[in-house]
Motif scaffolding. Structure first.
Motif: not given
Length: 113
Positions: A13-40
């Motif tokens: 649970i993070v803030g909608e405005a939280d960022t990682y390298q100028h992109k939404p943090l939640y999006h970076e988490i999703v990208l890394r989960a996909r890259h890690a091969g997690l189910a979803g």
């Protein structure tokens, strides 16, 4: 991938405005989960909440907030979820990370066309 029975749910649970390298943090988490091969992974936007600072963030019209709570939910087997925790430790500097055991009843996707 087949996922059924005992599994683990990871919720960040993070803030909608939280960022990682100028992109939404939640999006970076999703990208890394996909890259890690997690189910979803799924992202859910909250309409109101407060956290460690006790400041209330709300979507009500009279007090528009640009930092609503966002929950990123990931479900997979225990080993894969626990293996992803170091990624979250790097990314989530403010927020809440939860881990709980769940039972997967159904995990199916649409057939590609």
């Amino acid at each position: 991938m087949r996922l059924q029975g005992e599994a683990f749910r990871l919720t960040a649970i993070v803030g909608e405005a939280d960022t990682y390298q100028h992109k939404p943090l939640y999006h970076e988490i999703v990208l890394r989960a996909r890259h890690a091969g997690l189910a979803g992974a799924s992202v859910f936007r909250g309409v109101e909440g407060f956290g460690a600072t006790a400041a209330i963030h709300t979507a009500r019209l009279l007090s528009l907030s640009e930092d609503l709570p966002v929950a990123v939910v990931i479900v997979d087997d225990e080993q894969r979820v626990r293996g992803f925790l170091p990624e979250l430790d790097e990314l989530v500097t403010n927020g809440l990370v939860l881990l709980d055991e769940v039972e997967v009843i159904r995990y199916a996707g649409k057939d590609p066309q």
